[in-house]
Structure formats: structure tokens, C-alpha cells
Design an enzyme around this catalytic site. Structure first.
Site, short mmCIF file in Angstrom:
data_model
loop_
_atom_site.label_atom_id
_atom_site.label_comp_id
_atom_site.label_asym_id
_atom_site.label_seq_id
_atom_site.Cartn_x
_atom_site.Cartn_y
_atom_site.Cartn_z
CE1 TYR A 177 -2.68 -3.37 0.27
CE2 TYR A 177 -4.23 -1.61 -0.15
CZ TYR A 177 -3.90 -2.95 -0.16
OH TYR A 177 -4.80 -3.87 -0.62
CE LYS B 181 3.02 -16.58 -6.11
NZ LYS B 181 2.35 -17.80 -6.60
CG ASP C 253 -0.64 -19.38 -6.04
OD1 ASP C 253 -0.26 -19.54 -4.87
OD2 ASP C 253 0.08 -19.63 -7.01
CG ASP D 163 -7.94 -4.90 0.46
OD1 ASP D 163 -9.10 -5.00 0.90
OD2 ASP D 163 -7.52 -3.91 -0.14
CG ASP E 112 -13.61 -7.58 -0.96
OD1 ASP E 112 -13.36 -7.15 0.19
OD2 ASP E 112 -14.07 -6.85 -1.86
#
Ligand code: NAD
Length: 364
Positions: A138, A193, A226, A250, A254
Site C-alpha cells: 500500500y 507468496k 494462489d 484485502d 472480499d
């Protein structure tokens, strides 16, 4: 001050943009009613934040707001439409990012559970995503001076991603504490990751492993983001508490919200050591702003999470009881199915679903 001694607590309220004022007003009404039922009066401290404050006070996060917040432990923030804030105009600060970073609200706690009466993809799902909240990808919070998105020429952008040991350890510790408190699988899953982002996510994973070793009573595993994104859809029952870096959290929150009924039911709490800020997962929903049909439940549930956090600050167990009352009233309203907003397949308005939740609080 304890709420027990004075019977009163102060909570800051920042309404935000678009549907923000509509859903935040529902939230304060419901929390007020539930707190009163348990002998607590909430003194709401309204503070400007969002586009409306640019005209009146010259900034989306006026000095008056920034100066008032340190003395108030608990805040509510409505969603802000920061994608529309002009780049390079100093009046338009993203209140959400600024407050998370500058008040060290280092973990964004986002529960996702199914609700009786609400059809959803994964009815048995009950997870909490704990997202690092102060760094990662961010760009608006990554440099002490300037912005972490650099444009060396017109056709090239370099984004600076920050991962620190301090931030990784403290969010991991928060995730393990939540796993211990919850009545779940008592497990933390680190999502990363580290096969590609070997240094950044490698450091994050090392920190999570260190905290796992400090908490041998809590199970621990880790997944590449993933693979985990698919696993959450296929086998959500295997997941309890997830800890992950800012952007993965984030996105995954969702996804989790989508599996249990949508963004209108997805709450969040930004927590630090000194302050906490209730803030729904969703954005400012400009497509339905002003229509009176926004679902206030995610923001109200975020407020209930804040009451639980404040119960520790004020040594006031009645705030936990008030949060239980809010959550039970929402469960009862959803289960009856008569007052659902359009995002949940109904025709209710923000006002009518709020009235139904208030009635359920009164009936409890
Ligand atoms: P959004 O979450 O605002 O909306 C996505 C979809 O979900 C829309 O169809 C919207 O109508 C619906 N929706 C969202 N909340 C709802 C609610 N409470 N009731 C009923 N329907 C709801 O995402 P977006 O459209 O991508 O973003 C809009 C703005 O919000 C952008 O400026 C974005 O930057 C900002 N944003 C803010 C936050 C925040 O303040 N926490 C989070 C995400 C996005």
C-alpha cells in the site's frame, strides 16, 4: 475511566463518503440501544472525515479530527471513496490508510461467517482473516516522505512493497491470540507468496513460524496465496484464523465475504495497542449512495467488534454483553428474512432493516 464506574464511554464517529453517513447513523442507533440495555451510555464524538470535510475544513482528514482522535480509544469510520480522491492534491488524504498507518492500527481483523436464513456458497464457513494493516504493497503508507509508487518515465511504474519484522511479528501475535480466544479449530494459517517474494514474504513467514513456536497450543500451517484462494472455496472448514500481508488480506477477505453472503455482511476492526477503528470491509458503494437501500449490517457488526475491544479497555464486561445483543439481534433479523436489503435479495431500505434490528434488540 471504566464504564463500570461512570456508566459512560466515548466513541469517535467519522461518517465517510457516499453510503457512509447512511450506514454509520444506523450503526450508532443500534449500538446505543444495545449498550443502554446493559447499563452503558455511549457518548458519540462526531468528527469530520471524507469529501464533505474538504469544503468545510479544507481536508478529507482535518486537523481537528487528527487532534481529537488520540484521546479517544474507539472510533467508527464509514467507507471512503478514496479511488476518486485526486492524485497530488494535499487536501485529499485517504482517511482509512492515514489512520491505520499513523495510529499503528496494525491488524485488520475481518471475520467471515455464514448466517442462518441467508443463502450462501459456504454455509459452514466461519473464519477470521487477520490482515497486516500498516505496510505491504500500500504505497500511501510505505515511505516517511513521498509515495511508494514511483514513475521514472511515462511508461514505467515501480511500486515499493515494505515488509518489516516488527509489523509481521505483532500481526502474527494478534492472530494467535484470536485463535486462542475463539471457539474454533485453534489454528492459524499463514498465507504468503514466499516462493516468489522470497525476501519479503520469506520474512513474513519466518515471523509467523517464530510466533507459532511461542504458541505450541495453537496449530499452525501455511499456504501460498494462489493455492489458498482456491482452498478457501473448496475446503473452508479447514480454516480458522488466517494471517497474511496487507494486499492478500484485502483480496481474500472480499473472497471470504462472497462465500458467506456478500459485502453487506462483512465486518472489520482495525486494532492497535491504544486504539481500534470499526470499519466494514466494503467500500463507499457510489452506485447506491443516496438511494436509502445500503445494507448497514457490516458496519453495525464492525461496531459490535469495537464494543468487544472496548470492553477490555474500560474493564467493562457489559460491553461484551451489548455486542452479544447486537449480533443476536442481527441473526434474528436475518433468520426472519422479512427485512432484507436488495443485496440480500429483499426489498427493505436501510431504515426498515435498522428498525427491524432495533426491534430485535428490544425483544432480547
Ligand atoms: P464497494 O465495496 O463500494 O462496492 C462493490 C459493490 O458492492 C457495489 O455494487 C456496491 O453497491 C455493493 N455494496 C458495497 N457495500 C454495500 C452495502 N453496505 N450494501 C449494499 N451493497 C453494497 O467497492 P467499489 O465500488 O470497488 O469501491 C467504491 C469506492 O470505495 C472506491 O472509491 C474505493 O476506493 C472505496 N473503498 C473504500 C473502502 C473503505 O473505505 N474501507 C474499501 C474498499 C473500497
Amino acid at each position: 475511566m471504566t464504564a463500570g464506574a461512570s456508566g459512560s464511554i466515548r466513541v469517535a464517529v467519522m461518517e465517510g463518503d457516499d453510503i457512509g453517513p447512511e450506514i454509520v447513523r444506523s450503526t450508532t442507533r443500534v449500538l446505543d440501544r444495545a449498550a443502554q440495555q446493559h447499563g452503558v451510555r455511549i457518548e458519540w464524538i462526531p468528527l469530520p472525515a471524507g469529501i464533505a470535510a474538504v469544503d468545510t475544513e479544507g481536508s478529507t482528514l482535518p486537523i481537528r479530527t487528527r487532534e481529537a482522535l488520540p484521546d479517544i480509544p474507539g472510533w467508527i469510520l464509514g467507507p471512503v471513496s478514496h479511488r476518486d480522491y485526486p492524485i497530488g492534491d494535499a487536501r485529499y488524504v485517504n482517511p482509512s490508510g492515514y489512520l491505520r498507518k499513523n495510529f499503528e492500527l496494525y491488524s485488520n481483523v475481518r471475520p467471515a461467517r455464514a448466517w442462518p436464513g441467508i443463502e450462501c456458497v459456504r454455509p459452514k464457513m466461519d473464519v477470521v482473516i487477520v490482515r497486516e494493516n500498516t505496510e505491504g504493497f500500500y504505497a500511501d503508507r510505505n515511505l516517511i516522505d513521498g509515495n511508494g509508487e514511483l514513475r521514472p518515465d511515462l511508461d514505467t511504474v515501480i511500486s515499493v512493497r515494505v515488509v518489516t519484522r516488527r509489523a509481521s511479528l505483532r500481526v502474527a501475535r494478534q492472530a494467535f491470540a484470536i485463535a486462542r480466544e475463539r471457539n474454533g479449530l485453534r489454528k492459524v494459517t499463514c498465507v504468503h507468496k514466499a516462493n516468489v517474494l522470497r525476501r519479503g514474504d520469506g520474512l513474513f513467514l519466518d515471523c509467523c513460524r517464530q510466533v507459532a513456536a511461542e504458541n505450541p497450543d495453537i496449530a499452525f500451517d501455511d499456504f501460498l496465496v494462489d493455492a489458498f484462494a482456491m482452498r478457501l472455496i473448496l475446503r473452508p472448514d479447514d480454516t480458522d484464523v488466517v494471517v497474511t500481508t496487507n494486499m492478500f488480506g484485502d483480496i481474500l477477505s472480499d473472497e471470504a465475504a462472497g462465500l458467506v453472503g456478500g459485502l453487506g455482511l462483512a465486518p472489520g476492526l482495525n486494532t492497535g495497542d491504544e486504539h481500534a477503528m470499526a470499519q466494514a470491509v466494503h467500500g463507499s458503494a457510489p452506485d447506491i449512495a443516496g438511494k436509502g437501500i445500503a445494507n448497514p449490517i457490516a458496519e453495525i457488526l464492525s461496531g459490535a467488534l469495537l464494543l468487544r475491544w472496548l470492553s477490555r479497555v474500560h474493564a467493562a464486561p457489559m460491553l461484551v454483553e451489548a455486542a452479544d445483543t447486537v449480533e443476536s439481534a442481527i441473526a434474528a433479523t436475518l433468520a426472519r428474512g422479512e427485512s432484507l436489503t436488495p443485496d440480500l435479495g429483499g426489498t427493505a431500505t436501510t431504515e426498515s432493516i435498522t428498525a427491524a434490528i432495533l426491534a430485535a434488540v428490544d425483544a432480547s
